[in-house]
Write a protein that holds these residues in place. Structure first.
Motif, PDB file in Angstrom:
ATOM      1  N   PHE A  37      33.669  40.244  43.059  1.00 44.04           N
ATOM      2  CA  PHE A  37      33.038  39.569  42.327  1.00 44.04           C
ATOM      3  C   PHE A  37      33.443  40.253  40.759  1.00 44.04           C
ATOM      4  CE2 PHE A  37      29.823  37.306  44.777  1.00 44.04           C
ATOM      5  CZ  PHE A  37      30.017  38.034  45.965  1.00 44.04           C
ATOM      6  N   ARG A  38      33.414  39.384  39.792  1.00 36.95           N
ATOM      7  CA  ARG A  38      33.781  39.773  38.433  1.00 36.95           C
ATOM      8  C   ARG A  38      32.720  39.165  37.426  1.00 36.95           C
ATOM      9  NH1 ARG A  38      39.584  35.992  37.761  1.00 36.95           N
ATOM     10  NH2 ARG A  38      38.446  34.032  37.572  1.00 36.95           N
ATOM     11  N   GLN A  39      32.795  39.785  36.177  1.00 39.50           N
ATOM     12  CA  GLN A  39      31.830  39.526  34.928  1.00 39.50           C
ATOM     13  C   GLN A  39      32.709  39.678  33.874  1.00 39.50           C
ATOM     14  OE1 GLN A  39      28.147  41.235  35.188  1.00 39.50           O
ATOM     15  NE2 GLN A  39      27.179  39.344  33.803  1.00 39.50           N
ATOM     16  N   ALA A  40      32.792  38.531  33.116  1.00 39.30           N
ATOM     17  CA  ALA A  40      33.856  38.659  31.821  1.00 39.30           C
ATOM     18  C   ALA A  40      32.407  38.845  30.782  1.00 39.30           C
ATOM     19  CB  ALA A  40      34.391  37.530  31.528  1.00 39.30           C
ATOM     20  N   PRO A  41      32.681  39.368  29.692  1.00 38.65           N
ATOM     21  CA  PRO A  41      31.964  39.655  28.478  1.00 38.65           C
ATOM     22  C   PRO A  41      31.244  38.419  28.257  1.00 38.65           C
ATOM     23  CG  PRO A  41      33.831  40.826  27.938  1.00 38.65           C
ATOM     24  CD  PRO A  41      34.029  39.997  29.304  1.00 38.65           C
ATOM     25  N   GLY A  42      29.815  38.343  28.230  1.00 34.94           N
ATOM     26  CA  GLY A  42      29.145  36.865  27.855  1.00 34.94           C
ATOM     27  C   GLY A  42      28.885  35.967  28.922  1.00 34.94           C
ATOM     28  N   LYS A  43      29.361  36.378  30.115  1.00 34.50           N
ATOM     29  CA  LYS A  43      29.233  35.515  31.224  1.00 34.50           C
ATOM     30  C   LYS A  43      28.736  36.161  32.307  1.00 34.50           C
ATOM     31  CE  LYS A  43      33.738  32.912  30.062  1.00 34.50           C
ATOM     32  NZ  LYS A  43      34.881  32.213  30.536  1.00 34.50           N
ATOM     33  N   GLU A  44      28.133  35.055  33.267  1.00 35.96           N
ATOM     34  CA  GLU A  44      27.582  35.379  34.560  1.00 35.96           C
ATOM     35  C   GLU A  44      28.586  35.847  35.713  1.00 35.96           C
ATOM     36  OE1 GLU A  44      23.600  32.610  34.497  1.00 35.96           O
ATOM     37  OE2 GLU A  44      24.938  32.397  36.092  1.00 35.96           O
ATOM     38  N   ARG A  45      28.003  36.985  36.250  1.00 32.43           N
ATOM     39  CA  ARG A  45      28.894  37.460  37.262  1.00 32.43           C
ATOM     40  C   ARG A  45      29.237  36.145  38.462  1.00 32.43           C
ATOM     41  NH1 ARG A  45      26.533  42.190  40.475  1.00 32.43           N
ATOM     42  NH2 ARG A  45      25.041  40.467  41.319  1.00 32.43           N
ATOM     43  N   GLU A  46      30.560  36.303  38.743  1.00 32.15           N
ATOM     44  CA  GLU A  46      31.109  35.140  39.428  1.00 32.15           C
ATOM     45  C   GLU A  46      31.694  35.642  40.941  1.00 32.15           C
ATOM     46  OE1 GLU A  46      33.894  32.606  37.594  1.00 32.15           O
ATOM     47  OE2 GLU A  46      35.283  34.125  37.150  1.00 32.15           O
ATOM     48  N   LYS A  87      46.020  36.062  34.490  1.00 35.97           N
ATOM     49  CA  LYS A  87      45.961  35.429  32.967  1.00 35.97           C
ATOM     50  C   LYS A  87      44.887  36.231  32.336  1.00 35.97           C
ATOM     51  CE  LYS A  87      46.501  31.035  35.692  1.00 35.97           C
ATOM     52  NZ  LYS A  87      46.070  29.734  35.922  1.00 35.97           N
ATOM     53  N   PRO A  88      45.004  35.946  30.831  1.00 37.78           N
ATOM     54  CA  PRO A  88      43.862  36.341  29.885  1.00 37.78           C
ATOM     55  C   PRO A  88      42.401  36.139  30.448  1.00 37.78           C
ATOM     56  CG  PRO A  88      45.736  35.508  28.714  1.00 37.78           C
ATOM     57  CD  PRO A  88      45.806  35.228  30.236  1.00 37.78           C
ATOM     58  N   GLU A  89      42.171  35.135  31.126  1.00 41.46           N
ATOM     59  CA  GLU A  89      40.986  34.583  31.771  1.00 41.46           C
ATOM     60  C   GLU A  89      40.500  35.413  32.729  1.00 41.46           C
ATOM     61  OE1 GLU A  89      43.391  32.530  30.782  1.00 41.46           O
ATOM     62  OE2 GLU A  89      43.393  30.915  32.242  1.00 41.46           O
ATOM     63  N   ASP A  90      41.406  36.244  33.442  1.00 38.28           N
ATOM     64  CA  ASP A  90      40.827  37.098  34.357  1.00 38.28           C
ATOM     65  C   ASP A  90      40.431  38.263  34.002  1.00 38.28           C
ATOM     66  OD1 ASP A  90      44.166  36.007  36.058  1.00 38.28           O
ATOM     67  OD2 ASP A  90      41.922  35.444  36.615  1.00 38.28           O
ATOM     68  N   THR A  91      40.384  38.585  32.659  1.00 42.80           N
ATOM     69  CA  THR A  91      39.951  39.942  32.121  1.00 42.80           C
ATOM     70  C   THR A  91      38.498  39.747  32.467  1.00 42.80           C
ATOM     71  OG1 THR A  91      41.348  39.873  30.340  1.00 42.80           O
ATOM     72  CG2 THR A  91      39.177  41.042  29.994  1.00 42.80           C
ATOM     73  N   ALA A  92      37.947  41.013  33.109  1.00 45.84           N
ATOM     74  CA  ALA A  92      36.660  41.051  33.636  1.00 45.84           C
ATOM     75  C   ALA A  92      36.329  42.442  34.117  1.00 45.84           C
ATOM     76  CB  ALA A  92      36.171  39.977  34.569  1.00 45.84           C
ATOM     77  N   ASN A 107      24.316  43.254  49.620  1.00 49.58           N
ATOM     78  CA  ASN A 107      23.160  44.251  49.174  1.00 49.58           C
ATOM     79  C   ASN A 107      23.770  45.725  48.931  1.00 49.58           C
ATOM     80  OD1 ASN A 107      23.931  44.695  51.972  1.00 49.58           O
ATOM     81  ND2 ASN A 107      21.887  44.478  52.424  1.00 49.58           N
ATOM     82  N   TYR A 108      25.062  45.806  49.006  1.00 49.77           N
ATOM     83  CA  TYR A 108      25.596  46.912  48.413  1.00 49.77           C
ATOM     84  C   TYR A 108      26.952  46.517  47.355  1.00 49.77           C
ATOM     85  CZ  TYR A 108      23.610  48.711  52.701  1.00 49.77           C
ATOM     86  OH  TYR A 108      22.791  49.165  53.742  1.00 49.77           O
ATOM     87  N   TRP A 109      26.742  47.484  46.412  1.00 50.79           N
ATOM     88  CA  TRP A 109      27.715  46.957  45.306  1.00 50.79           C
ATOM     89  C   TRP A 109      28.350  48.433  44.690  1.00 50.79           C
ATOM     90  CZ3 TRP A 109      28.725  42.290  43.436  1.00 50.79           C
ATOM     91  CH2 TRP A 109      27.966  41.028  43.833  1.00 50.79           C
ATOM     92  N   GLY A 110      29.408  48.114  44.370  1.00 51.97           N
ATOM     93  CA  GLY A 110      30.232  49.240  43.437  1.00 51.97           C
ATOM     94  C   GLY A 110      30.068  49.462  42.138  1.00 51.97           C
ATOM     95  N   LYS A 111      30.461  50.178  41.275  1.00 48.56           N
ATOM     96  CA  LYS A 111      30.188  50.109  40.009  1.00 48.56           C
ATOM     97  C   LYS A 111      31.102  49.483  39.193  1.00 48.56           C
ATOM     98  CE  LYS A 111      27.707  54.618  40.016  1.00 48.56           C
ATOM     99  NZ  LYS A 111      27.474  55.983  39.531  1.00 48.56           N
ATOM    100  N   GLY A 112      32.104  49.184  39.789  1.00 45.42           N
ATOM    101  CA  GLY A 112      33.041  48.315  38.853  1.00 45.42           C
ATOM    102  C   GLY A 112      34.277  48.854  38.367  1.00 45.42           C
ATOM    103  N   THR A 113      35.415  47.919  38.193  1.00 45.10           N
ATOM    104  CA  THR A 113      36.671  48.463  37.454  1.00 45.10           C
ATOM    105  C   THR A 113      37.073  47.605  36.701  1.00 45.10           C
ATOM    106  OG1 THR A 113      38.810  49.651  37.912  1.00 45.10           O
ATOM    107  CG2 THR A 113      38.165  47.622  39.366  1.00 45.10           C
ATOM    108  N   GLN A 114      37.389  47.975  35.505  1.00 43.78           N
ATOM    109  CA  GLN A 114      37.993  47.047  34.245  1.00 43.78           C
ATOM    110  C   GLN A 114      39.237  46.501  34.442  1.00 43.78           C
ATOM    111  OE1 GLN A 114      36.109  45.773  31.212  1.00 43.78           O
ATOM    112  NE2 GLN A 114      37.815  44.584  31.259  1.00 43.78           N
ATOM    113  N   VAL A 115      39.460  45.083  34.460  1.00 40.10           N
ATOM    114  CA  VAL A 115      40.629  44.715  34.364  1.00 40.10           C
ATOM    115  C   VAL A 115      41.132  43.867  32.952  1.00 40.10           C
ATOM    116  CG1 VAL A 115      42.176  42.934  35.333  1.00 40.10           C
ATOM    117  CG2 VAL A 115      40.866  44.417  36.824  1.00 40.10           C
ATOM    118  N   THR A 116      41.954  44.130  32.360  1.00 40.49           N
ATOM    119  CA  THR A 116      42.245  43.274  31.023  1.00 40.49           C
ATOM    120  C   THR A 116      43.509  42.941  30.887  1.00 40.49           C
ATOM    121  OG1 THR A 116      40.681  45.089  29.931  1.00 40.49           O
ATOM    122  CG2 THR A 116      42.228  43.651  28.415  1.00 40.49           C
TER     123      THR A 116
END
Length: 119
Positions: A37-46, A87-92, A107-116
């Motif tokens: 899943f990914r979450q961009a700034p100001g957007k919901e997780r998708e 693409k730039p819109e993949d930033t999340a 029900n199990y989640w990691g802490k995430g990794t930033q892609v810019t």
């Protein structure tokens, strides 16, 4: 319990590639469906993509079809996300998640990794 740790994020130019990894520890990983899943700034997780427990079935969001590929190596308790033609819109922030086969909610989640992705 399953612990998930993502890695492989970073800064890349548009058109470039990255490969994310999701390493699992704890219970037998082969019994879990895994998703990214990914979450961009100001957007919901998708939802981005998922892979079945065996690795034989995958699903992708329309926005990443043909560019991203999910795979898993149950011998290494690891799921990969190959991202091409970024693409730039993949930033999340990209999150790895897991659920038992018989459960519909992750029900199990990691802490995430930033892609810019820079333009």
């Amino acid at each position: 319990q399953v612990q998930l740790v993502e890695s492989g994020g970073g800064l890349v130019q548009a058109g470039g590639s990255l490969r994310l990894s999701c390493a699992a520890s704890g219970r037998t990983f082969s019994g879990y469906v895994v998703g990214w899943f990914r979450q961009a700034p100001g957007k919901e997780r998708e939802f981005v993509t998922s892979v079945s427990a065996s690795g034989g079935t995958t699903n992708y969001a329309d926005s990443v079809k043909g560019r991203f590929t999910i795979s898993r190596d149950n011998t290494k308790n690891t799921v990969y996300l190959q991202m091409n033609s970024l693409k730039p819109e993949d930033t999340a922030i990209y999150y790895c998640a897991a659920r038992p086969i018989i459960v519909t909610k992750y029900n199990y989640w990691g802490k995430g990794t930033q892609v810019t992705v820079s333009s």
